[in-house]
Motif scaffolding. Structure first.
Motif, PDB file in Angstrom:
ATOM      1  N   ARG A   1       0.863  -1.180   0.000  1.00 39.63           N
ATOM      2  CA  ARG A   1       0.000   0.000   0.000  1.00 39.63           C
ATOM      3  C   ARG A   1       0.896   1.227   0.000  1.00 39.63           C
ATOM      4  O   ARG A   1       1.743   1.385   0.873  1.00 39.63           O
ATOM      5  N   ILE A   2       0.711   2.082  -1.003  1.00 38.49           N
ATOM      6  CA  ILE A   2       1.451   3.341  -1.090  1.00 38.49           C
ATOM      7  C   ILE A   2       0.432   4.468  -1.103  1.00 38.49           C
ATOM      8  O   ILE A   2      -0.458   4.489  -1.949  1.00 38.49           O
ATOM      9  N   ALA A   3       0.552   5.355  -0.141  1.00 40.34           N
ATOM     10  CA  ALA A   3      -0.331   6.513  -0.073  1.00 40.34           C
ATOM     11  C   ALA A   3       0.543   7.761  -0.220  1.00 40.34           C
ATOM     12  O   ALA A   3       1.372   8.035   0.634  1.00 40.34           O
ATOM     13  N   ALA A   4       0.374   8.453  -1.333  1.00 40.08           N
ATOM     14  CA  ALA A   4       1.154   9.664  -1.593  1.00 40.08           C
ATOM     15  C   ALA A   4       0.213  10.851  -1.657  1.00 40.08           C
ATOM     16  O   ALA A   4      -0.743  10.852  -2.417  1.00 40.08           O
ATOM     17  N   ARG A   5       0.504  11.826  -0.836  1.00 40.45           N
ATOM     18  CA  ARG A   5      -0.280  13.066  -0.817  1.00 40.45           C
ATOM     19  C   ARG A   5       0.711  14.211  -0.761  1.00 40.45           C
ATOM     20  O   ARG A   5       1.307  14.457   0.280  1.00 40.45           O
ATOM     21  N   GLY A   6       0.919  14.845  -1.918  1.00 40.53           N
ATOM     22  CA  GLY A   6       1.946  15.890  -1.988  1.00 40.53           C
ATOM     23  C   GLY A   6       3.303  15.257  -1.724  1.00 40.53           C
ATOM     24  O   GLY A   6       3.597  14.178  -2.216  1.00 40.53           O
ATOM     25  N   PRO A   7       4.127  15.894  -0.901  1.00 41.68           N
ATOM     26  CA  PRO A   7       5.446  15.329  -0.618  1.00 41.68           C
ATOM     27  C   PRO A   7       5.420  14.214   0.436  1.00 41.68           C
ATOM     28  O   PRO A   7       6.421  13.554   0.668  1.00 41.68           O
TER      29      PRO A   7
ATOM     30  N   LEU B   1       4.136  -0.771   8.416  1.00 40.31           N
ATOM     31  CA  LEU B   1       4.612   0.509   7.922  1.00 40.31           C
ATOM     32  C   LEU B   1       6.121   0.455   7.719  1.00 40.31           C
ATOM     33  O   LEU B   1       6.865   0.006   8.588  1.00 40.31           O
ATOM     34  N   VAL B   2       6.591   0.891   6.545  1.00 38.21           N
ATOM     35  CA  VAL B   2       8.019   0.982   6.254  1.00 38.21           C
ATOM     36  C   VAL B   2       8.476   2.370   6.688  1.00 38.21           C
ATOM     37  O   VAL B   2       7.842   3.370   6.352  1.00 38.21           O
ATOM     38  N   ASP B   3       9.574   2.433   7.427  1.00 34.52           N
ATOM     39  CA  ASP B   3      10.104   3.712   7.902  1.00 34.52           C
ATOM     40  C   ASP B   3      10.365   4.629   6.705  1.00 34.52           C
ATOM     41  O   ASP B   3      11.145   4.290   5.822  1.00 34.52           O
ATOM     42  N   PHE B   4       9.722   5.783   6.662  1.00 35.34           N
ATOM     43  CA  PHE B   4       9.831   6.689   5.518  1.00 35.34           C
ATOM     44  C   PHE B   4      11.266   7.152   5.295  1.00 35.34           C
ATOM     45  O   PHE B   4      11.662   7.463   4.190  1.00 35.34           O
ATOM     46  N   ARG B   5      12.084   7.169   6.340  1.00 37.20           N
ATOM     47  CA  ARG B   5      13.484   7.593   6.197  1.00 37.20           C
ATOM     48  C   ARG B   5      14.325   6.534   5.491  1.00 37.20           C
ATOM     49  O   ARG B   5      15.396   6.826   4.988  1.00 37.20           O
ATOM     50  N   ALA B   6      13.835   5.290   5.444  1.00 36.44           N
ATOM     51  CA  ALA B   6      14.598   4.196   4.827  1.00 36.44           C
ATOM     52  C   ALA B   6      14.428   4.153   3.316  1.00 36.44           C
ATOM     53  O   ALA B   6      15.202   3.509   2.625  1.00 36.44           O
ATOM     54  N   VAL B   7      13.401   4.831   2.784  1.00 36.40           N
ATOM     55  CA  VAL B   7      13.109   4.761   1.352  1.00 36.40           C
ATOM     56  C   VAL B   7      13.418   6.102   0.712  1.00 36.40           C
ATOM     57  O   VAL B   7      12.791   7.106   1.015  1.00 36.40           O
ATOM     58  N   GLY B   8      14.415   6.095  -0.197  1.00 36.48           N
ATOM     59  CA  GLY B   8      14.783   7.324  -0.902  1.00 36.48           C
ATOM     60  C   GLY B   8      13.910   7.557  -2.120  1.00 36.48           C
ATOM     61  O   GLY B   8      13.678   8.684  -2.529  1.00 36.48           O
ATOM     62  N   ALA B   9      13.405   6.467  -2.707  1.00 36.58           N
ATOM     63  CA  ALA B   9      12.543   6.547  -3.890  1.00 36.58           C
ATOM     64  C   ALA B   9      11.870   5.195  -4.084  1.00 36.58           C
ATOM     65  O   ALA B   9      12.275   4.202  -3.482  1.00 36.58           O
ATOM     66  N   TYR B  10      10.848   5.178  -4.906  1.00 36.46           N
ATOM     67  CA  TYR B  10      10.198   3.917  -5.254  1.00 36.46           C
ATOM     68  C   TYR B  10       9.636   4.028  -6.658  1.00 36.46           C
ATOM     69  O   TYR B  10       9.361   5.115  -7.147  1.00 36.46           O
ATOM     70  N   THR B  11       9.504   2.870  -7.311  1.00 34.48           N
ATOM     71  CA  THR B  11       8.848   2.826  -8.611  1.00 34.48           C
ATOM     72  C   THR B  11       7.844   1.687  -8.591  1.00 34.48           C
ATOM     73  O   THR B  11       8.045   0.675  -7.912  1.00 34.48           O
ATOM     74  N   VAL B  12       6.777   1.872  -9.320  1.00 35.97           N
ATOM     75  CA  VAL B  12       5.750   0.850  -9.456  1.00 35.97           C
ATOM     76  C   VAL B  12       5.527   0.628 -10.945  1.00 35.97           C
ATOM     77  O   VAL B  12       5.360   1.580 -11.699  1.00 35.97           O
TER      78      VAL B  12
END
Length: 123
Positions: A12-18, A28-39
């Motif tokens: 589950r990816i929820a993106a709202r603005g930045p 939940l994956v720690d947001f600081r651990a992910v620099g970018a993602y692609t789907v």
């Protein structure tokens, strides 16, 4: 690949603005651990998620998934190409014309680095 033989994880990816949150099977994956993602997704296939980790040593994922962990590319070669294309004359002229150029030590160097950063971002 036969998708019936693999256990897919719910992503589950929820993106709202930045702001973005990523969950794998409800964790939940720690947001600081992910620099970018692609789907990406091919017709008739499950989605494929690639997480680009900022520090893979501190991040753990349990279980099987169609989630790939990718190394961030080395910025060195791209930076070298960018810097090789810079005219020393144009950089000096732009740095000396900056309104934020100070008089303290290293002001010109700081102005040049700021200018290079702006040019790198397309400003």
């Amino acid at each position: 690949m036969d998708n019936k033989d693999e256990r897919l994880q719910k992503v589950r990816i929820a993106a709202r603005g930045p702001q973005t949150t990523i969950e794998l099977d409800g964790e939940l994956v720690d947001f600081r651990a992910v620099g970018a993602y692609t789907v990406s997704q091919l017709p008739g296939e499950p989605a494929h998620v690639v997480l680009h980790l900022t520090d893979p040593a501190d991040t753990r994922f349990d279980g099987m998934a169609r989630v790939s962990v990718a190394d961030m590319p080395d910025p060195g070669p791209a930076a070298a190409v960018f810097l090789a294309a810079i005219s020393a004359e144009a950089l000096e002229r732009a740095a000396l014309a900056r309104s934020d150029l100070g008089t303290e030590p290293y002001s010109l160097t700081n102005a040049m680095l700021t200018q290079l950063g702006e040019w790198a971002r397309g400003h």
